[in-house]
Write a protein that holds these residues in place. Structure first.
Motif, PDB file in Angstrom:
ATOM      1  N   LYS A   1       0.827  -1.218   0.000  1.00 58.12           N
ATOM      2  CA  LYS A   1       0.000   0.000   0.000  1.00 58.12           C
ATOM      3  C   LYS A   1       0.857   1.262   0.000  1.00 58.12           C
ATOM      4  O   LYS A   1       0.331   2.375   0.086  1.00 58.12           O
ATOM      5  CB  LYS A   1      -0.875   0.022   1.264  1.00 58.12           C
ATOM      6  CG  LYS A   1      -2.074  -0.916   1.215  1.00 58.12           C
ATOM      7  CD  LYS A   1      -2.876  -0.772   2.501  1.00 58.12           C
ATOM      8  CE  LYS A   1      -3.934  -1.830   2.650  1.00 58.12           C
ATOM      9  NZ  LYS A   1      -4.476  -1.900   4.030  1.00 58.12           N
TER      10      LYS A   1
ATOM     11  N   LYS B   1       2.772   2.189   2.449  1.00 56.86           N
ATOM     12  CA  LYS B   1       2.824   2.787   3.789  1.00 56.86           C
ATOM     13  C   LYS B   1       4.135   2.474   4.493  1.00 56.86           C
ATOM     14  O   LYS B   1       4.375   2.933   5.614  1.00 56.86           O
ATOM     15  CB  LYS B   1       1.655   2.293   4.638  1.00 56.86           C
ATOM     16  CG  LYS B   1       0.321   2.721   4.077  1.00 56.86           C
ATOM     17  CD  LYS B   1      -0.819   2.455   5.011  1.00 56.86           C
ATOM     18  CE  LYS B   1      -2.062   3.181   4.508  1.00 56.86           C
ATOM     19  NZ  LYS B   1      -3.213   2.992   5.322  1.00 56.86           N
TER      20      LYS B   1
ATOM     21  N   SER C   1      -8.713  -9.732  29.522  1.00 60.45           N
ATOM     22  CA  SER C   1      -9.934  -8.993  29.205  1.00 60.45           C
ATOM     23  C   SER C   1     -10.751  -8.699  30.445  1.00 60.45           C
ATOM     24  O   SER C   1     -11.577  -7.789  30.436  1.00 60.45           O
ATOM     25  CB  SER C   1     -10.828  -9.824  28.286  1.00 60.45           C
ATOM     26  OG  SER C   1     -10.155 -10.205  27.139  1.00 60.45           O
TER      27      SER C   1
ATOM     28  N   HIS D   1      -4.274  -3.569  28.613  1.00 65.90           N
ATOM     29  CA  HIS D   1      -5.297  -4.236  27.804  1.00 65.90           C
ATOM     30  C   HIS D   1      -5.464  -3.577  26.435  1.00 65.90           C
ATOM     31  O   HIS D   1      -5.914  -2.437  26.336  1.00 65.90           O
ATOM     32  CB  HIS D   1      -6.629  -4.229  28.577  1.00 65.90           C
ATOM     33  CG  HIS D   1      -7.699  -5.009  27.908  1.00 65.90           C
ATOM     34  ND1 HIS D   1      -9.030  -4.698  28.021  1.00 65.90           N
ATOM     35  CD2 HIS D   1      -7.645  -6.102  27.104  1.00 65.90           C
ATOM     36  CE1 HIS D   1      -9.736  -5.571  27.312  1.00 65.90           C
ATOM     37  NE2 HIS D   1      -8.917  -6.420  26.748  1.00 65.90           N
TER      38      HIS D   1
ATOM     39  N   PHE E   1      -6.923  -3.834  22.300  1.00 64.80           N
ATOM     40  CA  PHE E   1      -8.199  -4.195  21.674  1.00 64.80           C
ATOM     41  C   PHE E   1      -7.974  -4.732  20.272  1.00 64.80           C
ATOM     42  O   PHE E   1      -7.015  -4.360  19.598  1.00 64.80           O
ATOM     43  CB  PHE E   1      -9.140  -2.967  21.699  1.00 64.80           C
ATOM     44  CG  PHE E   1      -9.504  -2.660  23.124  1.00 64.80           C
ATOM     45  CD1 PHE E   1     -10.635  -3.189  23.686  1.00 64.80           C
ATOM     46  CD2 PHE E   1      -8.628  -1.939  23.928  1.00 64.80           C
ATOM     47  CE1 PHE E   1     -10.913  -2.991  25.035  1.00 64.80           C
ATOM     48  CE2 PHE E   1      -8.899  -1.746  25.273  1.00 64.80           C
ATOM     49  CZ  PHE E   1     -10.040  -2.273  25.825  1.00 64.80           C
ATOM     50  N   ASN E   2      -8.831  -5.624  19.861  1.00 65.53           N
ATOM     51  CA  ASN E   2      -8.696  -6.382  18.621  1.00 65.53           C
ATOM     52  C   ASN E   2      -9.301  -5.616  17.434  1.00 65.53           C
ATOM     53  O   ASN E   2     -10.453  -5.210  17.536  1.00 65.53           O
ATOM     54  CB  ASN E   2      -9.444  -7.715  18.844  1.00 65.53           C
ATOM     55  CG  ASN E   2      -9.231  -8.707  17.742  1.00 65.53           C
ATOM     56  OD1 ASN E   2      -8.610  -8.425  16.737  1.00 65.53           O
ATOM     57  ND2 ASN E   2      -9.795  -9.890  17.928  1.00 65.53           N
ATOM     58  N   PRO E   3      -8.621  -5.388  16.339  1.00 63.20           N
ATOM     59  CA  PRO E   3      -7.232  -5.742  16.039  1.00 63.20           C
ATOM     60  C   PRO E   3      -6.240  -4.753  16.671  1.00 63.20           C
ATOM     61  O   PRO E   3      -6.369  -3.534  16.490  1.00 63.20           O
ATOM     62  CB  PRO E   3      -7.157  -5.672  14.508  1.00 63.20           C
ATOM     63  CG  PRO E   3      -8.339  -4.870  14.062  1.00 63.20           C
ATOM     64  CD  PRO E   3      -9.334  -4.829  15.152  1.00 63.20           C
TER      65      PRO E   3
ATOM     66  N   GLN F   1      -3.380  -3.923  15.991  1.00 65.50           N
ATOM     67  CA  GLN F   1      -2.622  -3.077  15.061  1.00 65.50           C
ATOM     68  C   GLN F   1      -3.376  -1.778  14.760  1.00 65.50           C
ATOM     69  O   GLN F   1      -2.776  -0.792  14.346  1.00 65.50           O
ATOM     70  CB  GLN F   1      -2.404  -3.807  13.717  1.00 65.50           C
ATOM     71  CG  GLN F   1      -1.600  -5.083  13.812  1.00 65.50           C
ATOM     72  CD  GLN F   1      -2.469  -6.310  14.040  1.00 65.50           C
ATOM     73  OE1 GLN F   1      -3.549  -6.232  14.622  1.00 65.50           O
ATOM     74  NE2 GLN F   1      -1.992  -7.451  13.628  1.00 65.50           N
ATOM     75  N   VAL F   2      -4.708  -1.814  14.956  1.00 67.45           N
ATOM     76  CA  VAL F   2      -5.546  -0.695  14.511  1.00 67.45           C
ATOM     77  C   VAL F   2      -6.157   0.081  15.678  1.00 67.45           C
ATOM     78  O   VAL F   2      -6.210   1.313  15.654  1.00 67.45           O
ATOM     79  CB  VAL F   2      -6.705  -1.228  13.609  1.00 67.45           C
ATOM     80  CG1 VAL F   2      -7.579  -0.090  13.113  1.00 67.45           C
ATOM     81  CG2 VAL F   2      -6.171  -2.055  12.450  1.00 67.45           C
ATOM     82  N   MET F   3      -6.626  -0.629  16.692  1.00 69.45           N
ATOM     83  CA  MET F   3      -7.400   0.022  17.754  1.00 69.45           C
ATOM     84  C   MET F   3      -6.478   0.881  18.629  1.00 69.45           C
ATOM     85  O   MET F   3      -5.428   0.424  19.061  1.00 69.45           O
ATOM     86  CB  MET F   3      -8.137  -1.028  18.613  1.00 69.45           C
ATOM     87  CG  MET F   3      -9.069  -1.936  17.819  1.00 69.45           C
ATOM     88  SD  MET F   3     -10.336  -1.077  16.888  1.00 69.45           S
ATOM     89  CE  MET F   3     -11.473  -0.657  18.199  1.00 69.45           C
TER      90      MET F   3
ATOM     91  N   ASN G   1     -14.921  -3.610  28.257  1.00 72.70           N
ATOM     92  CA  ASN G   1     -15.664  -4.876  28.256  1.00 72.70           C
ATOM     93  C   ASN G   1     -16.847  -4.862  29.218  1.00 72.70           C
ATOM     94  O   ASN G   1     -17.838  -5.561  28.992  1.00 72.70           O
ATOM     95  CB  ASN G   1     -14.732  -6.046  28.555  1.00 72.70           C
ATOM     96  CG  ASN G   1     -13.940  -6.452  27.323  1.00 72.70           C
ATOM     97  OD1 ASN G   1     -14.329  -6.140  26.205  1.00 72.70           O
ATOM     98  ND2 ASN G   1     -12.830  -7.139  27.519  1.00 72.70           N
TER      99      ASN G   1
ATOM    100  N   LEU H   1     -19.225  -3.208  26.779  1.00 70.93           N
ATOM    101  CA  LEU H   1     -19.376  -3.846  25.461  1.00 70.93           C
ATOM    102  C   LEU H   1     -19.939  -5.271  25.547  1.00 70.93           C
ATOM    103  O   LEU H   1     -20.815  -5.653  24.762  1.00 70.93           O
ATOM    104  CB  LEU H   1     -18.004  -3.869  24.770  1.00 70.93           C
ATOM    105  CG  LEU H   1     -17.954  -4.339  23.326  1.00 70.93           C
ATOM    106  CD1 LEU H   1     -18.710  -3.370  22.410  1.00 70.93           C
ATOM    107  CD2 LEU H   1     -16.515  -4.464  22.835  1.00 70.93           C
TER     108      LEU H   1
ATOM    109  N   MET I   1     -18.801  -2.120  13.166  1.00 65.17           N
ATOM    110  CA  MET I   1     -19.322  -3.428  12.774  1.00 65.17           C
ATOM    111  C   MET I   1     -20.388  -3.816  13.797  1.00 65.17           C
ATOM    112  O   MET I   1     -20.331  -3.385  14.947  1.00 65.17           O
ATOM    113  CB  MET I   1     -18.203  -4.478  12.662  1.00 65.17           C
ATOM    114  CG  MET I   1     -17.412  -4.730  13.896  1.00 65.17           C
ATOM    115  SD  MET I   1     -15.753  -5.386  13.545  1.00 65.17           S
ATOM    116  CE  MET I   1     -16.136  -6.959  12.846  1.00 65.17           C
TER     117      MET I   1
ATOM    118  N   LEU J   1     -18.894  -8.538  15.468  1.00 64.65           N
ATOM    119  CA  LEU J   1     -17.810  -8.226  16.417  1.00 64.65           C
ATOM    120  C   LEU J   1     -17.525  -9.441  17.311  1.00 64.65           C
ATOM    121  O   LEU J   1     -16.361  -9.777  17.566  1.00 64.65           O
ATOM    122  CB  LEU J   1     -18.205  -7.005  17.260  1.00 64.65           C
ATOM    123  CG  LEU J   1     -17.176  -6.482  18.247  1.00 64.65           C
ATOM    124  CD1 LEU J   1     -15.868  -6.129  17.551  1.00 64.65           C
ATOM    125  CD2 LEU J   1     -17.704  -5.249  18.979  1.00 64.65           C
TER     126      LEU J   1
ATOM    127  N   VAL K   1     -13.907 -11.141  17.746  1.00 66.42           N
ATOM    128  CA  VAL K   1     -13.239 -11.254  19.053  1.00 66.42           C
ATOM    129  C   VAL K   1     -13.081 -12.727  19.440  1.00 66.42           C
ATOM    130  O   VAL K   1     -12.092 -13.131  20.055  1.00 66.42           O
ATOM    131  CB  VAL K   1     -14.068 -10.501  20.128  1.00 66.42           C
ATOM    132  CG1 VAL K   1     -13.628 -10.843  21.534  1.00 66.42           C
ATOM    133  CG2 VAL K   1     -13.974  -8.997  19.903  1.00 66.42           C
TER     134      VAL K   1
END
Ligand code: CAA
Length: 283
Positions: free
Chosen positions: A56, A58, A119, A140, A142-144, A146-148, A190, A193, A226, A231, A235
């Protein structure tokens, strides 16, 4: 405290995501699991993730080599002798975690911090398995991972201010936003959520909407990226159930009762994306 080398324990979805983020942030990373085949699978996934970033535009191919080269695999706690921080992301089983913390306490240098990506389980209880309860803390992701952007930072009863400060700094260096949470089942995210996802499963069981209708409604009506059932699949339905069960037990309040359908899904082995089937099919 100058943290340079991080051991990530557990090479599943969360562990490999955390290892990737840590390497990208300049840390030396030791990814530990019980079997070389899990390490190999995780490293292949991380390499693929970096390649996507190269494709990409990046990341350069040279950067990829350099960052990926910072991650080493291991199947032995002996290799923890020079780490500054351990981020534990193993199964959500307190007996297992206590055994692991006892061993880490013996193998890691005295200054090392032991952080759990749990969690919902008690940081204080894990810390009690060590002789360094001031250096045990919740971190802690969050999934993913790499992104959250969020990292919850959770002190146990004896966690020191220095440990909290060091973990806050690491989270910021990883380009995350640290938020402090008190030690209580599920912490902040959590706690809110998981009962919501559980309610979505109850609504599904009552026929209030189909899977697609419930997810579409929550995406378009509540602004979720999502839907709650997609979700849960991402998860892991077993993880959602495990957290829901901790709430039901710890709060002793029927409002946290896990949905029967959630239990049935786990009993059937339909755990979501990772097994190819959850509320949706991923074949
Ligand atoms: N791993 C790595 N990167 C991923 C990824 C994954 N699994 N999924 C998506 N990404 C990356 C994509 O590569 C893309 O990166 P670039 O911007 O660099 O191209 C970026 O994320 C956006 O992805 P997409 O465009 O494909 O899709 P999207 O915009 O719909 O985002 C999502 C995907 C980030 C997963 C988004 O749907 C989302 O935020 N979902 C909600 C996730 C959530 O609520 N997580 C918390 C779960 S609770 C938890 O984890 C706590 C617990 O203890 C159980």
């Amino acid at each position: 405290m100058n943290i340079k080398k991080i051991a990530v324990l557990g090479s599943g979805t969360m562990g490999s995501g955390i290892a990737q983020v840590a390497a990208q942030s300049g840390y030396e990373v030791l990814l530990i699991d019980v079997d070389q085949k899990f390490i190999d699978r995780a490293l292949a996934g991380i390499s693929k993730g970096f390649q996507k970033a190269v494709d990409k535009g990046k990341m350069t191919a040279e950067d990829k080599e350099q960052v990926f080269g910072r991650i080493k695999g291991s199947i032995s706690y002996e290799d923890c002798k020079d780490v500054d921080l351990v981020i534990e992301a193993i199964l959500e089983n307190m007996d297992l975690k206590k055994q692991v913390y006892k061993q880490l306490d013996e193998k890691c240098p005295d200054h090392a911090i032991l952080a759990s990506n749990t969690s919902s389980l008690s940081i204080t209880e894990m810390a009690a398995a060590t002789k360094r309860s001031d250096k045990v803390v919740g971190m802690h992701f969050f999934n993913p991972a790499q992104v959250m952007k969020l990292v919850e930072v959770i002190p146990g009863l004896d966690t020191s201010e220095e440990t909290i400060a060091a973990i806050t700094e690491v989270a910021k260096k990883m380009n995350k936003v640290p938020v402090n949470a008190k030690e209580s089942p599920g912490f902040i995210v959590n706690r809110i959520l998981v009962p919501m996802i559980n309610e979505a499963v109850i609504a599904l069981g009552e026929g209030i909407g189909t899977i697609e209708e419930i997810d579409t409604a929550m995406k378009l009506g509540a602004g979720m990226p999502m839907g709650p059932l997609a979700l849960a699949d991402m998860v892991g339905i077993d993880i959602v159930l495990a957290v829901a069960e901790v709430f039901y037990k710890e709060f002793a309040d029927s409002k946290y009762r896990p949905a029967l359908l959630l239990k049935q899904m786990v009993r059937a082995g339909h755990l979501g994306v990772k097994t190819g089937r959850g509320f949706y099919s991923y074949q």
